[in-house]
Scaffold this motif. Structure first.
Motif, mmCIF file in Angstrom:
data_model
loop_
_atom_site.group_PDB
_atom_site.id
_atom_site.type_symbol
_atom_site.label_atom_id
_atom_site.label_comp_id
_atom_site.label_asym_id
_atom_site.label_seq_id
_atom_site.Cartn_x
_atom_site.Cartn_y
_atom_site.Cartn_z
ATOM 1 N N UNK A 30 0.836 -1.194 0.000
ATOM 2 C CA UNK A 30 0.000 0.000 0.000
ATOM 3 C C UNK A 30 0.871 1.243 0.000
ATOM 4 N N UNK A 31 0.703 2.062 -1.025
ATOM 5 C CA UNK A 31 1.480 3.294 -1.129
ATOM 6 C C UNK A 31 2.780 3.056 -1.860
ATOM 7 N N UNK A 32 3.298 4.075 -2.534
ATOM 8 C CA UNK A 32 4.585 3.987 -3.208
ATOM 9 C C UNK A 32 4.435 4.015 -4.705
ATOM 10 N N UNK A 33 5.030 3.048 -5.411
ATOM 11 C CA UNK A 33 5.044 3.035 -6.862
ATOM 12 C C UNK A 33 4.064 2.039 -7.426
ATOM 13 N N UNK A 34 4.168 1.777 -8.735
ATOM 14 C CA UNK A 34 3.181 0.940 -9.396
ATOM 15 C C UNK A 34 3.746 -0.377 -9.896
ATOM 16 N N UNK A 35 4.855 -0.859 -9.338
ATOM 17 C CA UNK A 35 5.322 -2.189 -9.702
ATOM 18 C C UNK A 35 6.751 -2.233 -10.175
ATOM 19 N N UNK A 36 7.156 -1.300 -11.070
ATOM 20 C CA UNK A 36 8.536 -1.299 -11.528
ATOM 21 C C UNK A 36 9.237 0.010 -11.223
ATOM 22 N N UNK A 37 8.489 1.059 -10.922
ATOM 23 C CA UNK A 37 9.101 2.350 -10.643
ATOM 24 C C UNK A 37 8.427 3.009 -9.464
ATOM 25 N N UNK A 38 8.606 4.324 -9.364
ATOM 26 C CA UNK A 38 8.105 5.028 -8.200
ATOM 27 C C UNK A 38 6.870 5.862 -8.448
ATOM 28 N N UNK A 39 6.240 5.740 -9.626
ATOM 29 C CA UNK A 39 5.087 6.566 -9.952
ATOM 30 C C UNK A 39 3.824 5.961 -9.354
ATOM 31 N N UNK A 40 3.146 6.697 -8.501
ATOM 32 C CA UNK A 40 1.928 6.193 -7.867
ATOM 33 C C UNK A 40 0.773 6.208 -8.843
ATOM 34 N N UNK A 41 -0.124 5.235 -8.701
ATOM 35 C CA UNK A 41 -1.344 5.231 -9.488
ATOM 36 C C UNK A 41 -2.225 6.376 -9.005
ATOM 37 N N UNK A 42 -2.730 7.210 -9.909
ATOM 38 C CA UNK A 42 -3.486 8.398 -9.491
ATOM 39 C C UNK A 42 -4.729 8.044 -8.691
#
Length: 312
Positions: A30-42
């Motif tokens: 919960x929280x952080x990136x979307x699997x391979x990088x650091x970009x959070x799901x909006x």
């Protein structure tokens, strides 16, 4: 509709989290990136969804969120093959006859995956969310690189869920004579096709969702279901992207996703759209749609038939 839930992240398999395999298991964070990088799901796309864990081999889907009080409640959804749509696996949940019904669709290609989850309306509320992730990502060319291989097409099927009443075949039975007012309905489904172009030389992506159809509205569908354009937007270094969904140059929502695989062989993404279905009556509530797509690159073994063109 419930709002105010932060974005979530998924770590998939060994490539992302240091455990399991990218094909058969997932560790949820919960929280952080979307699997391979650091970009959070909006937040607009994740909405009530905190996280999900999907095992395509065992056909299990476990979801955190999608409940009335924003708690970290986790539920294992039940597999419903009879509701599968165009390669997307269906899962549902309903604890009892007086409880809210939930529908989820999920698909995975080589560790690149997306899910969309929407409850049926009950007590004039519905809950929803969508997410995506990939186990690994390597772009086919580096941004700014000239030469072949930088322009890539993806194609396949789309599935979405709406905040209007569907056919209701998965609802738990009720005692004869029970009033309809306190009961949950089952969310209606919409299907379609998707074509996406990734220009990795310029690090941009765009596409379209077309041939859209509401497949299970409770009566003859009173809505026209036009195409949704996925307007051009940037591809981040980790393969993720976020852009505007539109119809005839009018914004109707947002889409996001992530590329996966060595050479970006797959792409997964989700869409949220509102006030985008034309209705012949002003008395119908505005329709909100959450949808998902998981597509293979044209030229891969599991490419969509539309990829078979005379010039490729």
């Amino acid at each position: 509709m419930k709002t105010g839930v932060s974005g979530f992240a998924l770590c998939l398999g060994l490539a992302a989290c240091g455990g399991g395999t990218p094909f058969n298991s997932v560790t949820v964070v919960n929280g952080g990136g979307n699997g391979t990088g650091g970009t959070a799901i909006p937040e607009t796309l994740a909405n009530n969804l905190k996280s999900f864990a999907y095992n395509p081999t065992a056909q299990t889907l476990t979801v955190t969120g999608i409940n009335a009080d924003d708690s970290q409640f986790t539920a294992a959804y039940r597999r419903r093959p009879g509701l599968d749509r165009a390669g997307y696996e269906a899962y549902t949940a309903q604890d009892g006859s007086l409880d809210r019904h939930v529908t989820a669709y999920v698909k995975d290609i080589n560790g690149t995956r997306a899910t969309v989850i929407v409850t049926g309306g009950q007590f004039e509320e519905f809950f929803s969310g969508a997410g995506y992730s990939s186990a690994s990502y390597v772009a086919p060319v580096q941004p700014g690189t000239q030469g072949e291989g930088g322009l890539v097409t993806y194609a396949g099927n789309y599935v979405g869920l709406l905040n209007i009443e569907g056919s209701g075949e998965d609802l738990t039975s009720v005692t004869p004579g029970t009033p309809d007012d306190p009961l949950s309905v089952q969310a209606a489904e919409v299907t379609g096709k998707v074509v996406i172009t990734g220009d990795f030389t310029d690090a941009t992506v765009d596409g379209i969702i077309y041939q859209r159809e509401i497949v299970d509205y409770k009566t003859d569908a009173p809505y026209s279901v036009p195409n949704i354009a996925l307007d051009g937007t940037a591809i981040a270094e980790d393969g993720s992207f976020l852009g505007t969904a539109s119809q005839r140059n009018t914004t109707v929502g947002e889409y996001g996703g992530i590329f996966g695989g060595v050479g970006a062989t797959e792409v997964a993404g989700v869409v949220r759209a509102e006030q985008h279905l034309a209705s012949p009556t002003d008395n119908l509530d505005p329709v909100i749609e959450y949808g998902a797509f998981v597509l293979a690159q044209c030229g891969q073994p599991n490419e969509d038939p539309i990829c078979n063109q005379p010039v490729r």
